[in-house]
Enzyme design. Structure first.
Site, PDB file in Angstrom:
ATOM      1  N   SER A 656       0.809  -1.222   0.000  1.00  0.00           N
ATOM      2  CA  SER A 656       0.000   0.000   0.000  1.00  0.00           C
ATOM      3  C   SER A 656       0.838   1.266   0.000  1.00  0.00           C
ATOM      4  O   SER A 656       0.300   2.353  -0.180  1.00  0.00           O
ATOM      5  CB  SER A 656      -0.935   0.006   1.212  1.00  0.00           C
ATOM      6  N   LYS A 699      -6.439   4.952   7.823  1.00  0.00           N
ATOM      7  CA  LYS A 699      -5.364   5.783   7.277  1.00  0.00           C
ATOM      8  C   LYS A 699      -5.800   7.239   7.144  1.00  0.00           C
ATOM      9  O   LYS A 699      -5.058   8.163   7.507  1.00  0.00           O
ATOM     10  CB  LYS A 699      -4.917   5.225   5.931  1.00  0.00           C
TER      11      LYS A 699
END
Length: 796
Positions: A656, A699
């Site tokens: 990611s 996030k």
């Protein structure tokens, strides 16, 4: 460069579950605990009802998805019949006591048989004692004894007469506290010792020849006396055998009739008929055991009341319903049974058939045994033995040897078993067992897979509300209001990480309801509403948030190099999820890249230092492949670059961060500064397309928290993959900040869009003559071409 086209509005981020709809659905809602999972339920129902071998059930899914409750509820609803319908007991083996025999009884009759057998033995004992103390028996017995005694007296009289004629007499004398019969010579009408005769011979009163003659006759007569006593012993033994046969004749009918009456009540049960027949023979061979209580017996002696009984190891509770047994902490004796023992004074251990103890497998006979795979696989012996039971449909009960005891010498006859095993595990467990155990597929033909999410629909909301009602009812919790249910459903969607799904990890929802119940009661409330649910979630964040606070303190003090303001070259803020098992959160990390002409390619500094996982390695390899395929088409890629996550000292895995890493590298190659007030997450493929990642909500919230504590500027935000929009379910604080224009979320499809947002410049597309002049991609290609020329010229 207009980047507002990539912004996501607050309306698209909001997940509304109308309270009015919930209130309407709550009116006629039924309490139930199984939500969704039609595929898994169908598989369990099929496995329960199919009678063929191998249709054991493997229930796969994440913990908390209601696997165990669903199994128990389906078993209750289906109410399958008992497939075995037999009571099981162990009996004494009259032919080989070391191998107890298995007896099978019609359901719920073993206890009756045991009680009836006890009464039968009591009657037999009474009958034996009456028969063998009767006048007729004693008359017959005394007659036989009198006859043999008469013969003994006659033979003894004839022997005495012969001795008298030869000058000898039969005497009784004491020898070492024991009476013995001896022969002595006679002199002048009196018995004398041979020592006296020898003295007389020395004096000349009698001749030595006469003394020697006496001695020779003495030994000859002594042998005849011993022969005579041997004949007496044999006659007595013959008498005992004759008396034993008479005893059998006197009691045989009573013994056999009593046991036949008992056997007739179990007609057709061959094992019982055979057992009672052998018992009758054994009783007739051991009649003296029933005549009196013998206190002094050998250590291995089994009293009649124990020898002539049974040890019930399985009784059918309900013939019409299969037993369901769940074992939470299985061990060998607990599953398969054992043989107990008694320590003797000598230090040895003794066992008998009454010390055989059943385990869960026998308890579940005719029904279902439920085990967790994790518990079962802790011991290889448990799994291998259980497989043998399922494959052979037979169970051998034995003691498990240990350093403290030896295995029992008993070898009980194996028991017939008919169980269905239900294993609860994960998909990983199923795949490992399927691949590594060739017999696994024979035994488990039906996997029942529990999904960890279910569609967000009116029907699933109705089921969820029924789950709330059932949970509150069963656990005696306060009821949940409509707005409280809406907040719980919002939390469920966040757990599912999908705006169109709800989480099926119901245990996590139940925990929130329990804590909300406690908080509501402490505040004097009679219901659980949205405010209480939100308070619980904030309290959890506080209780679990120590590490978050410490990291934020380090960021605010400048110890961690995170500054969400301004621009910088060769650096970018990535986002990392920290999963602590019980709690997960995200924080920004600084990713840097440096490049120069060379041939080494891209160096993953994490990998070189042993801190990179395999998936992270793959992401870095993709970056190099992307550079080569996108830009270095007519010249070699001649670059040496290093990429790292700064101030990271633990292993990093996942791809990611690959979007942030390529952006940092392109910034270093072109000397274009990147915005530091925007954090980036997303993985890339070789085509430069941005792919979705996990933990996108955490996030976004993690970077927002840091920006808020440092001071929101209105320009800060996060770049996420467009394919992750459906996974983003932000907190109300983030939604408010986006709505007020204090925080921004950008959704993109490719690397070019990310670079445009981060640099404010056009990325440029490749045309016939190459990338557009002044575009980012034109700058990258020219820089890489220049590196290739420098490397070529240097080598020449």
């Amino acid at each position: 460069m207009d980047i507002t086209q990539y912004k996501i509005s607050a309306d698209k981020l909001r997940l509304d579950i109308p309270e009015e709809m919930i209130a309407e659905l709550q009116k006629d809602i039924e309490a139930h605990s199984i939500i969704g999972q039609p595929r898994a339920i169908k598989a369990i129902q099929l496995g329960i009802n199919i009678q063929g071998r191998g249709y054991n059930i493997f229930v796969a899914g994440l913990p908390g998805t209601g696997r165990h409750n669903a199994i128990m509820q389906i078993l209750e609803q289906e109410s399958p019949p008992n497939r075995f319908k037999k009571d099981i007991a162990y009996g004494y083996n009259f032919k080989d006591p070391r191998s107890p025999v298995v007896l099978y009884f019609p359901a719920q009759t073993a206890g009756y048989f045991k009680r009836s057998l006890k009464r039968a033995i009591e009657k037999i004992t009474k009958s034996i004692r009456q028969r063998l103390t009767s006048e007729a028996y004693f008359k017959k017995k005394n007659q036989l004894i009198a006859e043999i005694e008469k013969k003994e007296r006659k033979h003894l009289s004839e022997f005495k007469q012969m001795l008298g004629e030869e000058g000898f007499i039969l005497v009784d004398r004491q020898d070492k506290d024991q009476n013995i019969t001896d022969i002595m010579p006679v002199l002048d009408g009196k018995a004398v010792e041979f020592d006296v005769l020898q003295e007389l011979a020395e004096k000349g009163s009698i001749s030595h020849t006469e003394v020697e003659d006496k001695k020779q006759k003495y030994f000859s007569f002594l042998e005849k006396l011993q022969d005579l006593f041997t004949k007496f012993d044999l006659a007595r033994l013959s008498l005992e055998e004759e008396l034993a046969e008479i005893q059998k004749r006197y009691v045989s009918k009573d013994v056999k009739d009593e046991l036949k009456r008992l056997a007739s009540r179990f007609a057709g049960e061959k094992s019982i008929e055979k057992f009672l027949g052998l018992m009758a023979q054994d009783i007739l061979e051991n009649i003296p055991l029933f005549l009196e209580d013998n206190k002094e017996q050998p250590e291995d002696y089994i009293p009649p009341q124990q020898k002539y009984t049974i040890n019930i190891v399985h009784e059918v509770e309900n013939p019409d319903k299969a037993p369901v047994v769940f074992v939470s902490q299985p061990d060998y004796p607990g599953l398969f049974g054992t043989i107990e023992s008694i320590a003797e004074k000598t230090g040895e251990e003794r066992s008998n058939y009454l010390m055989i103890r059943p385990g869960a497998v026998l308890d579940a006979n005719g029904g279902f045994l439920i085990l967790r795979v994790d518990d079962l696989l802790r011991s290889e012996d448990l799994w291998n033995t259980l497989k043998r039971v399922l494959l052979d449909n037979r169970l051998e009960i034995k003691s498990v040897p240990s350093i403290f005891s030896n295995p029992s010498a008993l070898k009980p006859e194996p028991v017939d078993i008919d169980i269905k095993l239900i294993l609860i595990g994960t998909e990983f467990h199923y795949e490992i067992l399927f691949q590594q155990d060739e017999e696994f597929a024979k035994l488990f033909k039906l996997p029942a897979e529990f999904d960890d999410v279910l569609p967000l629909s009116k029907e699933s909301i109705r089921e969820y509300l029924g789950f709330f009602k059932a949970t509150c009812k069963n656990k005696h919790l306060l009821p949940v209001t409509a707005d409280g249910a809406a907040e719980l459903l919002y939390y469920s969607a966040r757990l599912a990480e999908d705006r169109s799904k709800l989480s099926a990890q119901f245990s996590l929802i139940t925990d929130i309801i329990k804590e909300a119940d406690y908080m509501a009661r402490t505040e004097g409330k009679t219901e659980i509403n949205a405010e209480t649910v939100l308070k619980v979630r904030r309290q959890r964040q506080y209780l679990f948030g120590m590490l978050e606070e410490k990291l934020d303190e380090e960021i605010l003090r400048g110890e961690l190099l995170i500054n969400p303001k301004g621009t910088a070259t060769s650096r970018i803020h990535g986002l990392v999820v920290i999963d602590r098992g019980f709690y997960a959160f995200a924080r920004p990390v600084l990713i840097t890249a440096r490049s120069a002409p060379g041939t080494e390619g891209i160096v993953n500094i994490e990998r070189e230092s042993g801190l990179s996982g395999e998936i992270h390695d793959k992401g870095v390899y993709i970056i190099q492949s992307f550079l080569q395929s996108r830009y270095a088409r007519d010249f070699p890629l001649s670059i040496k670059a290093g990429i790292t996550i700064e101030q990271s000292y633990v292993e990093i895995d996942g791809d990611s961060a690959s979007l942030a890493e390529i952006c940092a590298l392109l910034s270093d190659i072109t000397d274009l500064p990147l915005r530091q007030d925007i954090a980036v997450t997303g993985s890339i493929n070789q085509m430069g397309e941005v792919q979705p990642v996990g933990g996108v909500t955490e996030k976004v919230e993690g970077f927002f928290t840091v920006c808020r504590k440092k001071g929101l500027t209105g320009t800060q935000g996060v770049i996420i993959p467009r394919l992750n929009i459906n996974n983003l379910i932000p907190s109300r604080e983030v939604l408010e900040a986006v709505e007020e224009g204090l925080f921004n979320i950008y959704a993109i499809d490719n690397i070019d869009q990310a670079m445009e947002i981060l640099t404010g410049r056009e990325a440029g597309v490749r045309e016939a003559k190459g990338f557009k002049k002044g575009s980012i991609n034109r700058m990258i290609e020219e820089k890489l071409r220049k590196m290739a020329m420098l490397v070529k010229n240097f080598e020449e």
